[in-house]
Structure formats: C-alpha cells, structure tokens
Design a protein around this motif. Structure first.
Motif, PDB file in Angstrom:
ATOM      1  N   TYR A   1       0.842  -1.200   0.000  1.00  0.00           N
ATOM      2  CA  TYR A   1       0.000   0.000   0.000  1.00  0.00           C
ATOM      3  C   TYR A   1       0.880   1.254   0.000  1.00  0.00           C
ATOM      4  O   TYR A   1       0.670   2.188  -0.784  1.00  0.00           O
ATOM      5  CB  TYR A   1      -0.909   0.020   1.235  1.00  0.00           C
ATOM      6  CG  TYR A   1      -2.079  -0.929   1.181  1.00  0.00           C
ATOM      7  CD1 TYR A   1      -3.121  -0.730   0.284  1.00  0.00           C
ATOM      8  CD2 TYR A   1      -2.154  -2.018   2.045  1.00  0.00           C
ATOM      9  CE1 TYR A   1      -4.213  -1.597   0.244  1.00  0.00           C
ATOM     10  CE2 TYR A   1      -3.233  -2.891   2.010  1.00  0.00           C
ATOM     11  CZ  TYR A   1      -4.259  -2.672   1.107  1.00  0.00           C
ATOM     12  OH  TYR A   1      -5.335  -3.533   1.064  1.00  0.00           O
ATOM     13  N   LYS A   2       1.870   1.256   0.883  1.00  0.00           N
ATOM     14  CA  LYS A   2       2.753   2.419   0.995  1.00  0.00           C
ATOM     15  C   LYS A   2       3.563   2.623  -0.282  1.00  0.00           C
ATOM     16  O   LYS A   2       3.757   3.753  -0.736  1.00  0.00           O
ATOM     17  CB  LYS A   2       3.688   2.244   2.192  1.00  0.00           C
ATOM     18  CG  LYS A   2       2.982   2.253   3.535  1.00  0.00           C
ATOM     19  CD  LYS A   2       3.976   2.130   4.674  1.00  0.00           C
ATOM     20  CE  LYS A   2       3.278   2.197   6.022  1.00  0.00           C
ATOM     21  NZ  LYS A   2       4.238   2.103   7.151  1.00  0.00           N
TER      22      LYS A   2
ATOM     23  N   HIS B   1      -2.921   6.077   6.059  1.00  0.00           N
ATOM     24  CA  HIS B   1      -1.660   5.623   5.470  1.00  0.00           C
ATOM     25  C   HIS B   1      -0.761   6.812   5.123  1.00  0.00           C
ATOM     26  O   HIS B   1       0.453   6.785   5.382  1.00  0.00           O
ATOM     27  CB  HIS B   1      -1.933   4.800   4.203  1.00  0.00           C
ATOM     28  CG  HIS B   1      -2.245   3.360   4.471  1.00  0.00           C
ATOM     29  ND1 HIS B   1      -3.491   2.926   4.846  1.00  0.00           N
ATOM     30  CD2 HIS B   1      -1.460   2.255   4.430  1.00  0.00           C
ATOM     31  CE1 HIS B   1      -3.477   1.617   5.015  1.00  0.00           C
ATOM     32  NE2 HIS B   1      -2.252   1.182   4.769  1.00  0.00           N
ATOM     33  N   VAL B   2      -1.341   7.853   4.550  1.00  0.00           N
ATOM     34  CA  VAL B   2      -0.550   9.025   4.175  1.00  0.00           C
ATOM     35  C   VAL B   2       0.047   9.685   5.414  1.00  0.00           C
ATOM     36  O   VAL B   2       1.227  10.063   5.425  1.00  0.00           O
ATOM     37  CB  VAL B   2      -1.414  10.027   3.384  1.00  0.00           C
ATOM     38  CG1 VAL B   2      -0.666  11.351   3.199  1.00  0.00           C
ATOM     39  CG2 VAL B   2      -1.790   9.446   2.030  1.00  0.00           C
TER      40      VAL B   2
ATOM     41  N   HIS C   1       4.715  10.928   8.799  1.00  0.00           N
ATOM     42  CA  HIS C   1       5.357  10.859  10.116  1.00  0.00           C
ATOM     43  C   HIS C   1       6.648  10.045  10.061  1.00  0.00           C
ATOM     44  O   HIS C   1       7.628  10.375  10.744  1.00  0.00           O
ATOM     45  CB  HIS C   1       4.390  10.244  11.128  1.00  0.00           C
ATOM     46  CG  HIS C   1       4.966  10.123  12.507  1.00  0.00           C
ATOM     47  ND1 HIS C   1       5.183  11.215  13.324  1.00  0.00           N
ATOM     48  CD2 HIS C   1       5.393   9.031  13.211  1.00  0.00           C
ATOM     49  CE1 HIS C   1       5.712  10.815  14.473  1.00  0.00           C
ATOM     50  NE2 HIS C   1       5.846   9.494  14.430  1.00  0.00           N
ATOM     51  N   GLY C   2       6.663   9.002   9.247  1.00  0.00           N
ATOM     52  CA  GLY C   2       7.852   8.160   9.132  1.00  0.00           C
ATOM     53  C   GLY C   2       8.887   8.675   8.159  1.00  0.00           C
ATOM     54  O   GLY C   2       9.937   8.042   7.981  1.00  0.00           O
ATOM     55  N   GLY C   3       8.616   9.815   7.514  1.00  0.00           N
ATOM     56  CA  GLY C   3       9.564  10.379   6.565  1.00  0.00           C
ATOM     57  C   GLY C   3       9.637   9.630   5.251  1.00  0.00           C
ATOM     58  O   GLY C   3      10.589   9.797   4.483  1.00  0.00           O
TER      59      GLY C   3
ATOM     60  N   PHE D   1       6.879  13.209   1.541  1.00  0.00           N
ATOM     61  CA  PHE D   1       6.775  14.588   2.015  1.00  0.00           C
ATOM     62  C   PHE D   1       5.506  15.168   1.402  1.00  0.00           C
ATOM     63  O   PHE D   1       5.416  15.349   0.182  1.00  0.00           O
ATOM     64  CB  PHE D   1       8.017  15.381   1.610  1.00  0.00           C
ATOM     65  CG  PHE D   1       9.295  14.745   2.089  1.00  0.00           C
ATOM     66  CD1 PHE D   1       9.732  14.925   3.387  1.00  0.00           C
ATOM     67  CD2 PHE D   1      10.033  13.925   1.243  1.00  0.00           C
ATOM     68  CE1 PHE D   1      10.896  14.321   3.838  1.00  0.00           C
ATOM     69  CE2 PHE D   1      11.195  13.320   1.676  1.00  0.00           C
ATOM     70  CZ  PHE D   1      11.630  13.517   2.979  1.00  0.00           C
ATOM     71  N   ALA D   2       4.523  15.397   2.253  1.00  0.00           N
ATOM     72  CA  ALA D   2       3.216  15.818   1.755  1.00  0.00           C
ATOM     73  C   ALA D   2       2.456  16.545   2.854  1.00  0.00           C
ATOM     74  O   ALA D   2       2.850  16.538   4.028  1.00  0.00           O
ATOM     75  CB  ALA D   2       2.419  14.601   1.274  1.00  0.00           C
ATOM     76  N   SER D   3       1.368  17.186   2.456  1.00  0.00           N
ATOM     77  CA  SER D   3       0.459  17.840   3.400  1.00  0.00           C
ATOM     78  C   SER D   3      -0.971  17.552   2.964  1.00  0.00           C
ATOM     79  O   SER D   3      -1.239  17.375   1.769  1.00  0.00           O
ATOM     80  CB  SER D   3       0.714  19.351   3.451  1.00  0.00           C
ATOM     81  OG  SER D   3       0.568  19.925   2.162  1.00  0.00           O
TER      82      SER D   3
END
Length: 376
Positions: A250-251, A284-285, A290-292, A295-297
């Motif tokens: 998924y990631k 998931h996002v 959080h895990g680096g 890079f998103a918002s």
C-alpha cells in the motif's frame, strides 16, 4: 583451577536440572550461583579454560529458557561475552545464545547493544550463521529493516559447503524484509556459495511466489498468494512479517503516486492503491509523512493531498557530522581489509593450497623470443 572446581564440586549435574525432578527453588539457586560466578570470576582464568566456561554459560541459558525466565539471563550472558572476548571484534560462541535470550524476552534493545561492534574474528562458522540470523530478527523487532536485511544477507551469502537450516530460515525472512524495505528481491551476488544459489529457492517457494505477486503491484494478487500459503507462513512463524509485506505494498503504491502527481484527492488515492475508504488512505498518508517516507500535506477541507520535494538540503551540521563519521568508518574498514588481505597472502596454508591448485607449466608452453630479437 577455580572454574573446574566450581563446575565439578559446586553444582548439580545438568542432567539433574533438565530431568524435571528438580524443585524450582533449587533451579533458581543454580541460576543465582552461576550468575554470581559469571560476575565475579577472573577473566584470566576463564580464558585458560574457555570450553568449560562456554559449556557452563550455555547450560545457564538453557535453564533460564526452561524456567521461562529469559530476562533473568540477559545481564549475566552479556557479562560472560565481554569477559570471554579477546577484543570487541571477536564473535564468541555465546553471542547467539545471548541474542536468543533477548528475542525470547522481547528485549531487543539489549541485543542491539552488543551488535554495534564490527566482527572480524569468528570461532566457529555455526556461531556466525546464528549470530546473523538472530541479529536479523532483533532488527526486525525494532523495525530496522535496512540493518535486518544486512544481517540476513550475511547469513545466506556466507561460505558454506552444505546447506544448513539457519541459512534456509534466514533466506525466507530475507525475502520478506527485502519486499518491505526495497520492494524487490535482488538476485544472489556472485560471491554466494554455489550450494546456496542452487538450493535455497527450493525451500522457499511460497516466499518466491509472494515476491512474484508483489512485483505486480496488485494488492489482490498478494492477498491471494497469502491465502494460498497461509499455513506455510504460520508454520514458519512468519505470518506477522508477511502481513507487513502486504501493508508495505500500500505504501509503495502511494509512493509511486508522488512521482506522477503534485496533488491528489484522498478518494483517488484510495481507489488507486485499492483501499476501501478515503479515511484509510488518509491514515496511510499520515503514517508515511510521520515516518519520513513521503513529504506531503493534507488539506482537511477539500481532502486534497499535496506532495512536496525532500526538504533536506544536506548542509546542516548534523548531516555533515554524519557524513564525516561514515567516511572515517569506511577508511578504518579499508585499513582493516588491507591488513586481513596481507595476513592471508602470507598464510602458509593459503599459499600451500594456491600452489597445489596452480597449474604447472612446461618449458615449451612459454612463448619463445621473437625471431627479430634473436638476430640483434
């Protein structure tokens, strides 16, 4: 010798302790006595009789496991290793036993503390295989998949003339960790022993099928493979790790979207990566941010996700210090390898073997001097 007298006269035989007839109080006395001895014994004396000391420590390890008290054996075994080591680079026969106790007790950080030293001296090949295998498991427990991959890689590529069970089990976990960390399973490197290259895949067909289904990028294919081989994964005690493989897909599919889109709705992400709801996509996002991993918002008003470039400029003092530390470590490793190469080049056994394998040349096999030089 103090150690010999202690073993012969001061303890009950190991057979008595493993027979099941010894009361728990007496078994606890045994553990306390051995733990006290390990702490207070003389380093010089135990190194004069290392085999007896190792045997005693292994019996101690077996006893704490039998009493289901692995935590009780961690500190004494760590002390025993430090006393037995000739240097921090020495892998003793007790390293694997210590790591096993840490795994059973789920005290992973204690195990990692003794794995910080680079190993250059090994007593027995079996010790190295178990050390790498257990080291891989400890790093998996800490979610340090890159380091786990390194240890498992050593376990399957180490020289071997006959395939062993440890290498087989390490290869199964190696496939799973490779999928989680890199999304693919690389072929064996050239220096892998021929027996490993020929036979390992035979014993890991279910895992190879999983890797092939993972390569399709389709969750449905991976879940189908999981359902087919679920009994095998349970038998190998790898089902939990296999489920992490599914989650990693998924990631990885979300990461692929960052290479194509600048903005994307949570609903589109959910449908693209085969998640049921946009809420799951958001979860998931957020975990990946959080895990680096990306890079998103997220704009909560319209449910849009904006993907960004890596903000790291690689010019902070921490990054410079990290790079400098890595360079110094590589230079030290290079010097060590040069010293080992020089030592092997001067080793009589090595030179004798090379001399036997080198073909003999007859005088007429050498190129003759060209005629034009003969006439000068």
């Amino acid at each position: 010798m103090v150690l010999t007298l202690f073993v012969v006269n001061g303890m009950l035989s190991w057979e008595d302790y493993t027979s099941g007839s010894v009361p728990k109080e007496q078994a606890n006395w045994f553990l306390q006595t051995v733990a006290t001895f390990i702490t207070s014994c003389s380093v010089e004396q135990i190194r004069l009789a290392p085999d007896k000391f190792i045997s005693l420590c292994k019996r101690f390890k077996d006893q704490v496991l039998q009493l289901q008290a692995p935590m009780q054996g961690i500190a004494p075994m760590r002390t025993a290793i430090r006393k037995l080591q000739s240097s921090a680079e020495h892998l003793t026969s007790l390293h694997s036993d210590f790591l096993l106790l840490c795994i059973v007790a789920k005290c992973y950080k204690a195990g990692l503390s003794i794995m910080e030293d680079d190993i250059f001296e090994v007593d027995q090949p079996k010790d190295f295989f178990l050390y790498c295998y257990y080291g891989g498991i400890l790093n998996i427990g800490q979610k340090r998949f890159r380091k786990a991959l390194e240890y498992l890689h050593h376990a399957i590529t180490a020289p071997m003339t006959v395939l062993n069970t440890v290498a087989v089990e390490a290869y199964k976990k190696y496939i799973l960790v490779s999928l989680i960390h890199t999304g693919q399973v690389l072929p064996f490197p050239k220096y892998t022993s021929s027996v490993a290259q020929r036979s390992l895949k035979t014993y890991a067909q279910a895992y190879i099928d999983l890797a092939n289904s993972y390569a399709t990028g389709k969750i449905s294919e991976v879940e189908k493979c999981l359902e087919t081989h679920v009994d095998k994964f349970k038998l190998d005690v790898n089902l939990g790790l296999v489920k992490q493989v599914v989650l990693s897909l998924y990631k990885r599919n979300i990461q692929r979207l960052t290479q194509t889109y600048l903005t994307l709705s949570l609903q589109d992400i959910a449908s693209t990566v085969q998640l049921e709801t946009s809420k799951q996509a958001e979860l998931h996002v957020l975990q990946m941010i959080h895990g680096g991993e990306i890079f998103a918002s997220i704009n909560q008003k319209d449910g849009m996700v904006s993907f960004h470039e890596d903000p790291e400029q690689y010019k902070t003092s921490e990054m410079i210090e990290h790079i400098d530390s890595s360079i110094r470590r590589i230079m030290l490793l290079s010097k060590k390898l040069s010293a080992v190469d020089e030592h092997i080049s001067c080793d009589a056994a090595y030179l004798s073997k090379v001399g036997r394998e080198r073909p003999r040349f007859e005088i007429d096999e050498f190129d003759t001097v060209p005629q034009k030089y003969m006439t000068m």
